[in-house]
Design a protein around this motif. Structure first.
Motif, PDB file in Angstrom:
ATOM      1  N   ILE A 131      16.048  -3.510 -29.457  1.00 15.19           N
ATOM      2  CA  ILE A 131      14.629  -2.904 -28.972  1.00 15.19           C
ATOM      3  C   ILE A 131      14.268  -2.034 -30.196  1.00 15.19           C
ATOM      4  CG2 ILE A 131      13.596  -1.125 -27.567  1.00 15.19           C
ATOM      5  CD1 ILE A 131      15.968  -1.701 -25.447  1.00 15.19           C
ATOM      6  N   THR A 132      13.049  -2.163 -30.428  1.00 22.08           N
ATOM      7  CA  THR A 132      12.346  -1.617 -31.714  1.00 22.08           C
ATOM      8  C   THR A 132      11.399  -0.449 -31.533  1.00 22.08           C
ATOM      9  OG1 THR A 132      10.967  -3.482 -31.895  1.00 22.08           O
ATOM     10  CG2 THR A 132      12.764  -3.650 -33.258  1.00 22.08           C
ATOM     11  N   SER A 133      10.754  -0.392 -30.319  1.00 26.14           N
ATOM     12  CA  SER A 133      10.166   0.461 -29.937  1.00 26.14           C
ATOM     13  C   SER A 133       9.801   1.049 -28.500  1.00 26.14           C
ATOM     14  CB  SER A 133       8.660   0.735 -30.601  1.00 26.14           C
ATOM     15  OG  SER A 133       7.886  -0.034 -29.598  1.00 26.14           O
ATOM     16  N   VAL A 134       9.535   2.575 -28.271  1.00 24.95           N
ATOM     17  CA  VAL A 134       9.548   2.795 -26.789  1.00 24.95           C
ATOM     18  C   VAL A 134       8.200   3.629 -26.683  1.00 24.95           C
ATOM     19  CG1 VAL A 134      10.769   4.129 -24.933  1.00 24.95           C
ATOM     20  CG2 VAL A 134      11.846   3.230 -26.922  1.00 24.95           C
ATOM     21  N   GLN A 135       7.578   3.195 -25.488  1.00 23.93           N
ATOM     22  CA  GLN A 135       6.248   4.043 -25.112  1.00 23.93           C
ATOM     23  C   GLN A 135       6.699   4.414 -23.673  1.00 23.93           C
ATOM     24  OE1 GLN A 135       2.688   2.319 -25.359  1.00 23.93           O
ATOM     25  NE2 GLN A 135       1.468   4.239 -25.219  1.00 23.93           N
ATOM     26  N   ILE A 136       6.352   5.848 -23.449  1.00 20.55           N
ATOM     27  CA  ILE A 136       6.353   6.169 -21.880  1.00 20.55           C
ATOM     28  C   ILE A 136       4.907   6.548 -21.644  1.00 20.55           C
ATOM     29  CG2 ILE A 136       7.704   7.665 -20.268  1.00 20.55           C
ATOM     30  CD1 ILE A 136       9.942   6.593 -21.640  1.00 20.55           C
ATOM     31  N   VAL A 137       4.517   6.031 -20.420  1.00 15.74           N
ATOM     32  CA  VAL A 137       3.321   6.290 -19.806  1.00 15.74           C
ATOM     33  C   VAL A 137       3.837   6.929 -18.646  1.00 15.74           C
ATOM     34  CG1 VAL A 137       1.325   5.440 -18.701  1.00 15.74           C
ATOM     35  CG2 VAL A 137       2.404   4.379 -20.597  1.00 15.74           C
ATOM     36  N   LYS A 138       2.914   8.293 -18.243  1.00 15.82           N
ATOM     37  CA  LYS A 138       3.254   9.184 -17.208  1.00 15.82           C
ATOM     38  C   LYS A 138       1.860   9.252 -16.283  1.00 15.82           C
ATOM     39  CE  LYS A 138       4.115  12.167 -20.474  1.00 15.82           C
ATOM     40  NZ  LYS A 138       4.266  13.411 -21.376  1.00 15.82           N
ATOM     41  N   PRO A 139       2.136   8.237 -15.331  1.00 23.35           N
ATOM     42  CA  PRO A 139       0.910   8.220 -14.216  1.00 23.35           C
ATOM     43  C   PRO A 139       0.804   9.696 -13.359  1.00 23.35           C
ATOM     44  CG  PRO A 139       2.704   6.444 -13.797  1.00 23.35           C
ATOM     45  CD  PRO A 139       3.240   7.663 -14.918  1.00 23.35           C
ATOM     46  N   GLN A 140      -0.068   9.536 -12.417  1.00 24.10           N
ATOM     47  CA  GLN A 140      -0.194  10.847 -11.580  1.00 24.10           C
ATOM     48  C   GLN A 140       1.456  11.027 -10.742  1.00 24.10           C
ATOM     49  OE1 GLN A 140      -2.810  12.900 -10.604  1.00 24.10           O
ATOM     50  NE2 GLN A 140      -1.277  13.744  -9.178  1.00 24.10           N
ATOM     51  N   PRO A 141       1.904  12.188 -11.129  1.00 29.50           N
ATOM     52  CA  PRO A 141       2.951  12.322 -10.599  1.00 29.50           C
ATOM     53  C   PRO A 141       3.158  12.299  -8.797  1.00 29.50           C
ATOM     54  CG  PRO A 141       2.543  14.071 -11.934  1.00 29.50           C
ATOM     55  CD  PRO A 141       1.259  13.558 -11.915  1.00 29.50           C
ATOM     56  N   ASN A 142       4.147  11.879  -8.326  1.00 29.42           N
ATOM     57  CA  ASN A 142       4.354  11.750  -6.778  1.00 29.42           C
ATOM     58  C   ASN A 142       4.127  13.256  -6.469  1.00 29.42           C
ATOM     59  OD1 ASN A 142       5.251  11.503  -4.208  1.00 29.42           O
ATOM     60  ND2 ASN A 142       7.497  11.224  -4.781  1.00 29.42           N
ATOM     61  N   SER A 143       3.451  13.669  -5.642  1.00 28.42           N
ATOM     62  CA  SER A 143       3.273  14.894  -5.046  1.00 28.42           C
ATOM     63  C   SER A 143       4.181  15.444  -4.087  1.00 28.42           C
ATOM     64  CB  SER A 143       1.981  15.331  -4.366  1.00 28.42           C
ATOM     65  OG  SER A 143       2.022  14.525  -3.049  1.00 28.42           O
ATOM     66  N   LEU A 144       5.365  14.348  -3.937  1.00 23.98           N
ATOM     67  CA  LEU A 144       6.491  14.896  -3.092  1.00 23.98           C
ATOM     68  C   LEU A 144       7.709  15.174  -3.852  1.00 23.98           C
ATOM     69  CD1 LEU A 144       5.864  12.025  -0.140  1.00 23.98           C
ATOM     70  CD2 LEU A 144       5.183  14.315  -0.359  1.00 23.98           C
ATOM     71  N   ALA A 145       7.558  14.874  -4.997  1.00 21.89           N
ATOM     72  CA  ALA A 145       8.639  15.208  -6.324  1.00 21.89           C
ATOM     73  C   ALA A 145       8.549  16.696  -6.447  1.00 21.89           C
ATOM     74  CB  ALA A 145       8.502  14.313  -7.531  1.00 21.89           C
ATOM     75  N   ARG A 146       9.589  17.066  -7.147  1.00 24.71           N
ATOM     76  CA  ARG A 146       9.854  18.454  -7.444  1.00 24.71           C
ATOM     77  C   ARG A 146       8.773  18.880  -8.354  1.00 24.71           C
ATOM     78  NH1 ARG A 146      12.351  20.457 -11.388  1.00 24.71           N
ATOM     79  NH2 ARG A 146      13.552  18.632 -11.574  1.00 24.71           N
ATOM     80  N   GLU A 147       7.942  20.084  -8.446  1.00 25.20           N
ATOM     81  CA  GLU A 147       7.091  20.528  -9.456  1.00 25.20           C
ATOM     82  C   GLU A 147       7.569  20.366 -10.831  1.00 25.20           C
ATOM     83  OE1 GLU A 147       4.106  22.042  -8.376  1.00 25.20           O
ATOM     84  OE2 GLU A 147       3.490  22.301 -10.604  1.00 25.20           O
ATOM     85  N   GLY A 148       6.850  19.621 -11.750  1.00 30.47           N
ATOM     86  CA  GLY A 148       7.173  19.574 -13.316  1.00 30.47           C
ATOM     87  C   GLY A 148       7.908  18.254 -13.353  1.00 30.47           C
ATOM     88  N   LEU A 149       8.412  17.376 -12.508  1.00 28.99           N
ATOM     89  CA  LEU A 149       9.061  16.326 -12.717  1.00 28.99           C
ATOM     90  C   LEU A 149       7.858  15.152 -12.905  1.00 28.99           C
ATOM     91  CD1 LEU A 149      11.733  14.613 -12.743  1.00 28.99           C
ATOM     92  CD2 LEU A 149      11.603  14.130 -10.466  1.00 28.99           C
ATOM     93  N   VAL A 191      17.092  12.473  -6.159  1.00 30.15           N
ATOM     94  CA  VAL A 191      17.663  12.889  -7.328  1.00 30.15           C
ATOM     95  C   VAL A 191      18.267  14.259  -7.200  1.00 30.15           C
ATOM     96  CG1 VAL A 191      17.149  10.995  -9.285  1.00 30.15           C
ATOM     97  CG2 VAL A 191      15.611  13.225  -8.933  1.00 30.15           C
ATOM     98  N   PRO A 192      19.113  14.685  -7.758  1.00 30.45           N
ATOM     99  CA  PRO A 192      19.676  16.137  -7.550  1.00 30.45           C
ATOM    100  C   PRO A 192      18.386  16.956  -8.025  1.00 30.45           C
ATOM    101  CG  PRO A 192      21.179  15.040  -8.539  1.00 30.45           C
ATOM    102  CD  PRO A 192      20.021  14.120  -8.650  1.00 30.45           C
ATOM    103  N   ASP A 193      18.545  18.383  -7.865  1.00 26.30           N
ATOM    104  CA  ASP A 193      17.583  19.326  -8.126  1.00 26.30           C
ATOM    105  C   ASP A 193      17.517  19.458  -9.413  1.00 26.30           C
ATOM    106  OD1 ASP A 193      16.740  19.726  -5.409  1.00 26.30           O
ATOM    107  OD2 ASP A 193      18.027  21.599  -5.192  1.00 26.30           O
ATOM    108  N   HIS A 194      18.541  19.272 -10.336  1.00 25.91           N
ATOM    109  CA  HIS A 194      18.658  19.648 -11.625  1.00 25.91           C
ATOM    110  C   HIS A 194      18.158  18.476 -12.505  1.00 25.91           C
ATOM    111  CE1 HIS A 194      22.611  17.572 -11.266  1.00 25.91           C
ATOM    112  NE2 HIS A 194      22.338  17.099 -12.536  1.00 25.91           N
ATOM    113  N   PHE A 195      17.701  17.113 -11.720  1.00 27.50           N
ATOM    114  CA  PHE A 195      17.157  16.174 -12.625  1.00 27.50           C
ATOM    115  C   PHE A 195      15.813  16.200 -13.068  1.00 27.50           C
ATOM    116  CE2 PHE A 195      16.095  11.493 -13.110  1.00 27.50           C
ATOM    117  CZ  PHE A 195      17.263  11.089 -13.296  1.00 27.50           C
TER     118      PHE A 195
END
Ligand code: ISE
Length: 350
Positions: free
Chosen positions: A196-214, A167-171
């Motif tokens: 759709i009535t409800s949404v949950q987002i789970v955040k696993p261990q981030p990809n270390s190759l992804a931009r910091e903070g994503l 994805v681009p840098d600003h993503f």
């Protein structure tokens, strides 16, 4: 609304925003779509629009998007401008009765999306189509037909995979919800005919190759009014390919699309395989062609039918915005968040 006789003339389309998506639509209308031509292009980078217009016979660049919409020599509009500008541009299309195909999002927040739905409903005719192109993809259409045909029994679960190579840098993490998850939201509503009535987002261990903070990958869990469960793996920095898969699990069997099999070739000894899909432009190219052709045909028939849309409506755009809004809150809280939407029946004509 086109008030001249279109039977012997091409529909004159203004494409607003000629970045990646808009330029792709300009090329498509110019080469693969019948009954329409690009008459006007616009972009916030004026020179870009001017340069493009110079390559298309009979096409003008108009610097102000609202002027382009109002132009009497424009019959219909494709909006591929940045999301925050959509509200004003859509309201202008309604004011001038111009049919419009609007790339997602309809608008960037629930209140303005609802206002657009209400204003269109007041006109008593459908002028807004939202660019959820997957509904025009053969595989999604097959899966939908299979579900509606009842062979597999009642649908219970959807497992979705949404992977992008990069994805681009600003993503950022919110864009994963608003730009990527939004397609699975529409696919869920389309395939299951269920809100759709409800949404949950789970955040696993981030990809270390992804931009910091994503936060990447993310897992979204959607619940529907009918009690169905949908899980979505969103992983936008795989470094591999554009992979979009959906598996339906129903009472009498399951079905999967998006395996990207295509041609399987046996080449060097001991090796077999096919080609990698690099981006959504290749994966959904044919779906975009079908989407635009059907939209053009619907607009050309509109004067007789009173309907200028053949696909997802403003209401579908509003529903997607509402679900993504809950998704953004869920991204922050980690908890399931209820989707807030008005009752469709409270807006006659929506
Ligand atoms: C992009 O905006 C799209 O619409 C693509 O279909 C999606 O796969 C991607 O994640 C988005 O950023």
């Amino acid at each position: 609304m086109p008030d001249h006789n279109l039977s012997d003339q091409d529909l004159r389309v203004a494409v607003l925003g000629v970045g990646l998506m808009g330029a792709d639509h300009v090329a498509r209308i110019g080469s693969r779509i019948s009954g329409a031509r690009v008459a006007v292009v616009n972009d916030y980078v004026t020179e870009k629009a001017e340069q493009l217009a110079a390559t298309i016979p009979g096409c003008r660049a108009i610097a102000d998007p609202l002027e382009a919409i109002a132009d009497p020599a424009v019959d219909a509009v494709v909006l591929a401008t940045p999301g925050p500008t959509h509200e004003k541009q859509l309201l202008a299309c309604l004011e001038h009765r111009k049919p419009v195909l609007c790339e997602k999002p309809l608008t960037t927040d629930i209140d303005t999306s609802l206002e657009v739905v209400r204003r269109e409903a007041e006109l008593g005719t459908r002028l807004i189509q939202v660019g959820f192109m997957r509904r025009f993809d053969d595989e999604y259409a097959h899966l939908k037909a299979l579900i509606d045909g009842g062979e597999l029994g009642a649908p219970l679960l959807l497992h979705c995979v949404h992977r992008n190579p990069a994805v681009p840098d600003h993503f950022d993490s919110v864009m994963t919800v608003r730009d990527s998850l939004v397609h699975e939201v529409d696919v869920t509503r389309f395939l299951l005919d269920d809100e759709i009535t409800s949404v949950q987002i789970v955040k696993p261990q981030p990809n270390s190759l992804a931009r910091e903070g994503l936060f990447d990958p993310q897992i979204a869990i959607l619940e529907t009014a009918g009690g169905r469960h949908v899980d979505v793996e969103l992983f936008v920095t795989t470094g591999v390919a554009y992979e979009v898969r959906t598996e339906l699990v129903a009472e009498k069997g399951s079905a999967m699309i998006g395996l990207d099999v295509g041609l399987v070739r046996k080449g060097a000894p001991g090796v077999w395989g096919g080609t990698i899909t690099p981006s959504f432009k290749e994966r959904f190219g044919r779906a975009y062609d079908t989407e635009i052709q059907r939209w053009v045909d619907a607009v050309r028939r509109g004067a007789e039918t009173g309907n200028y849309v053949d696909g997802p409506t403003a209401w579908d755009g509003y529903a997607a915005t509402a679900v993504c809004e809950a998704g953004v809150q869920a991204l922050q809280s980690g908890q399931p968040v209820a989707v807030t939407m008005v009752d469709r029946a409270s807006i006659p004509g929506a």
